[in-house]
Design a protein around this motif. Structure first.
Motif, PDB file in Angstrom:
ATOM      1  N   PHE A 180       0.460  -5.537  -6.036  1.00  0.00           N
ATOM      2  CA  PHE A 180      -0.817  -5.014  -6.542  1.00  0.00           C
ATOM      3  C   PHE A 180      -1.899  -5.944  -6.009  1.00  0.00           C
ATOM      4  CE2 PHE A 180      -3.815  -3.814 -10.113  1.00  0.00           C
ATOM      5  CZ  PHE A 180      -3.925  -2.491  -9.742  1.00  0.00           C
TER       6      PHE A 180
ATOM      7  N   GLU B  86       4.375  -8.213   9.244  1.00  0.00           N
ATOM      8  CA  GLU B  86       5.586  -9.032   9.392  1.00  0.00           C
ATOM      9  C   GLU B  86       5.637  -9.717  10.753  1.00  0.00           C
ATOM     10  OE1 GLU B  86       8.104  -6.103   6.401  1.00  0.00           O
ATOM     11  OE2 GLU B  86       8.262  -5.864   8.561  1.00  0.00           O
TER      12      GLU B  86
ATOM     13  N   LYS C 154      14.054  -9.866   6.775  1.00  0.00           N
ATOM     14  CA  LYS C 154      13.386  -8.655   7.260  1.00  0.00           C
ATOM     15  C   LYS C 154      13.849  -8.292   8.660  1.00  0.00           C
ATOM     16  CE  LYS C 154      10.737  -7.003   4.135  1.00  0.00           C
ATOM     17  NZ  LYS C 154      10.635  -5.595   3.783  1.00  0.00           N
TER      18      LYS C 154
ATOM     19  N   ASP D 192       6.813  -4.722  10.950  1.00  0.00           N
ATOM     20  CA  ASP D 192       5.511  -4.054  11.017  1.00  0.00           C
ATOM     21  C   ASP D 192       4.413  -5.057  11.410  1.00  0.00           C
ATOM     22  OD1 ASP D 192       4.583  -5.403   8.687  1.00  0.00           O
ATOM     23  OD2 ASP D 192       5.468  -3.879   7.386  1.00  0.00           O
TER      24      ASP D 192
ATOM     25  N   PRO E  31       0.838  -1.181   0.000  1.00  0.00           N
ATOM     26  CA  PRO E  31       0.000   0.000   0.000  1.00  0.00           C
ATOM     27  C   PRO E  31       0.881   1.242   0.000  1.00  0.00           C
ATOM     28  CG  PRO E  31       0.072  -0.951   2.201  1.00  0.00           C
ATOM     29  CD  PRO E  31       0.839  -1.860   1.307  1.00  0.00           C
TER      30      PRO E  31
ATOM     31  N   LEU F 148      -0.261  -0.803   8.721  1.00  0.00           N
ATOM     32  CA  LEU F 148       0.933  -1.516   9.210  1.00  0.00           C
ATOM     33  C   LEU F 148       1.302  -1.161  10.657  1.00  0.00           C
ATOM     34  CD1 LEU F 148       3.168  -1.449   5.995  1.00  0.00           C
ATOM     35  CD2 LEU F 148       1.602  -3.235   6.764  1.00  0.00           C
TER      36      LEU F 148
ATOM     37  N   TYR G 168      -2.663 -12.492   0.703  1.00  0.00           N
ATOM     38  CA  TYR G 168      -2.583 -12.194   2.146  1.00  0.00           C
ATOM     39  C   TYR G 168      -3.976 -12.212   2.796  1.00  0.00           C
ATOM     40  CZ  TYR G 168       2.387 -10.827   2.088  1.00  0.00           C
ATOM     41  OH  TYR G 168       3.764 -10.825   1.984  1.00  0.00           O
TER      42      TYR G 168
ATOM     43  N   ARG H 290      -1.374   3.391   4.480  1.00  0.00           N
ATOM     44  CA  ARG H 290      -0.347   2.381   4.791  1.00  0.00           C
ATOM     45  C   ARG H 290       0.066   2.452   6.264  1.00  0.00           C
ATOM     46  NH1 ARG H 290       4.059  -0.306   1.986  1.00  0.00           N
ATOM     47  NH2 ARG H 290       5.701  -0.728   3.462  1.00  0.00           N
TER      48      ARG H 290
HETATM   49  P1  TMP Z   1       5.637  -4.274   1.793  1.00  0.00           P
HETATM   50  O1  TMP Z   1       6.317  -4.534   3.099  1.00  0.00           O
HETATM   51  O2  TMP Z   1       6.038  -5.222   0.701  1.00  0.00           O
HETATM   52  O3  TMP Z   1       5.671  -2.832   1.387  1.00  0.00           O
HETATM   53  O4  TMP Z   1       4.072  -4.628   2.000  1.00  0.00           O
HETATM   54  C1  TMP Z   1       3.393  -4.269   3.130  1.00  0.00           C
HETATM   55  C2  TMP Z   1       2.726  -5.454   3.776  1.00  0.00           C
HETATM   56  O5  TMP Z   1       1.339  -5.471   3.425  1.00  0.00           O
HETATM   57  C3  TMP Z   1       3.277  -6.820   3.414  1.00  0.00           C
HETATM   58  O6  TMP Z   1       3.336  -7.590   4.612  1.00  0.00           O
HETATM   59  C4  TMP Z   1       2.235  -7.401   2.496  1.00  0.00           C
HETATM   60  C5  TMP Z   1       0.956  -6.767   2.962  1.00  0.00           C
HETATM   61  N1  TMP Z   1      -0.091  -6.584   1.958  1.00  0.00           N
HETATM   62  C6  TMP Z   1      -1.315  -7.205   2.119  1.00  0.00           C
HETATM   63  O7  TMP Z   1      -1.519  -7.943   3.084  1.00  0.00           O
HETATM   64  N2  TMP Z   1      -2.288  -6.999   1.198  1.00  0.00           N
HETATM   65  C7  TMP Z   1      -2.133  -6.159   0.124  1.00  0.00           C
HETATM   66  O8  TMP Z   1      -3.041  -5.993  -0.684  1.00  0.00           O
HETATM   67  C8  TMP Z   1      -0.840  -5.502  -0.018  1.00  0.00           C
HETATM   68  C9  TMP Z   1      -0.616  -4.579  -1.166  1.00  0.00           C
HETATM   69  C10 TMP Z   1       0.144  -5.747   0.906  1.00  0.00           C
END
Ligand code: TMP
Length: 211
Positions: free
Chosen positions: A101, A160, A150, A157, A44, A58, A108, A54
Motif C-alpha cells: 500500500f 526488479e 525473484k 520487471d 499496483p 513495470l 521505493y 501496473r
Molecule cells: P510487486 O512485484 O510486489 O507486485 O510490486 C511491484 C513493484 O512495484 C515492486 O518492485 C515494488 C514497486 N512499488 C513501488 O515502487 N511503489 C509503490 O507504491 C508500489 C505499490 C510498488
C-alpha cells in the motif's frame, strides 16, 4: 482508517521476493476461520484500470520513465483501488489484505528514488482518502536474498531490474520506516520458516479480530 469503518485493513510490505504472497494466503485462511469475508488485493493493481497502470509502470521497455511520473502512476493506481475496492469493503465490514500500500511509495519512491518520504505521502494523500491500514506487516529480508529468489521465479520487471544498491536502499528504507511508526508497522524476519512467520503475523493480527 476512518472512524466509521467496520472492517480490518492489513497491508503486507517488504522488498521484492520477501514472501508476501505466501503469507497473505495463510493469513486469509486464518481470518476466514474467524468468520471474516476477505478481500485480497495487490498494488499496483487490484482493479481493471489499476492493473493496466501496473503494466505501464513495470514495463521494462520504459527505461526513460521519470521518478515523478512513476510516483504519480502508483498513486493513480492506488486512487482507483481505494475507491473501487478498499473503501467499499471496509464499509461493509470485510477484512482487506493488501499486498503493498502507500508505504511502498514512501520507501521505493520516497527513499530509494530519493523523492523524500514527505513528498511521497503528500502525492498520495488524495489517493488514499484518509484510509490507512490498522496494521502493516513488514517482511524484512536482505536485498540480495529477495532478488535472487525473484530471478529464479520469472523474468524481472522494470523495478526488479534496478541495481542491487537500489534494492538495498529499499530494504533499509523499510527498516527505517518501521522504526518511525512502530505501533502500526511490525517487522518480521523473513528468513525464518513459512510457519514461523505466519505464527508471528497471527500474534499481531489477533488483537484486531473482533470477537
Ligand atoms: P510487486 O512485484 O510486489 O507486485 O510490486 C511491484 C513493484 O512495484 C515492486 O518492485 C515494488 C514497486 N512499488 C513501488 O515502487 N511503489 C509503490 O507504491 C508500489 C505499490 C510498488
Amino acid at each position: 482508517m476512518q472512524e466509521n469503518m467496520k472492517g480490518i485493513f492489513i497491508s503486507m510490505e517488504g522488498p521484492d521476493g520477501s514472501g508476501k504472497s505466501t503469507q497473505i494466503e495463510l493469513l486469509k485462511a486464518y481470518l476466514e476461520d474467524k468468520g471474516y469475508e476477505i478481500i485480497i488485493t495487490r498494488e499496483p493493481g487490484g482493479t481493471v484500470i489499476s492493473e493496466d497502470i501496473r503494466r505501464i509502470i513495470l514495463n521494462k521497455d520504459y527505461a526513460e520513465m521519470g521518478y515523478m511520473t512513476e510516483a504519480l502512476l502508483y498513486a493513480s493506481a492506488r486512487a482507483q483501488l481505494v475507491t473501487e475496492v478498499i473503501k467499499p469493503a471496509l464499509e461493509a465490514g470485510k477484512a482487506v489484505i493488501s499486498d503493498r500500500f502507500v508505504d511502498s511509495s514512501a520507501v521505493y519512491q520516497g527513499m530509494a528514488r530519493g523523492l523524500g518520504v514527505e513528498t511521497a505521502y503528500q502525492i498520495n494523500s488524495y489517493a488514499i482518502q484518509g484510509i490507512m491500514p490498522q496494521l502493516t506487516i513488514h517482511l524484512d529480508l536482505p536485498a540480495q536474498v529477495g532478488i535472487s529468489r525473484k530471478k529464479n521465479q520469472a523474468e524481472l520487471d522494470r523495478m526488479e531490474l534496478e541495481a542491487i544498491d537500489f534494492h538495498e536502499r529499499v530494504a533499509e528504507g523499510y527498516r527505517k520506516l518501521a522504526s518511525l511508526d512502530p505501533d502500526r508497522i511490525k517487522t518480521i524476519d523473513a528468513t525464518m520458516s513459512i510457519d514461523d512467520i505466519h505464527g508471528k503475523i497471527v500474534d499481531y493480527v489477533e488483537p484486531l479480530v473482533k470477537k
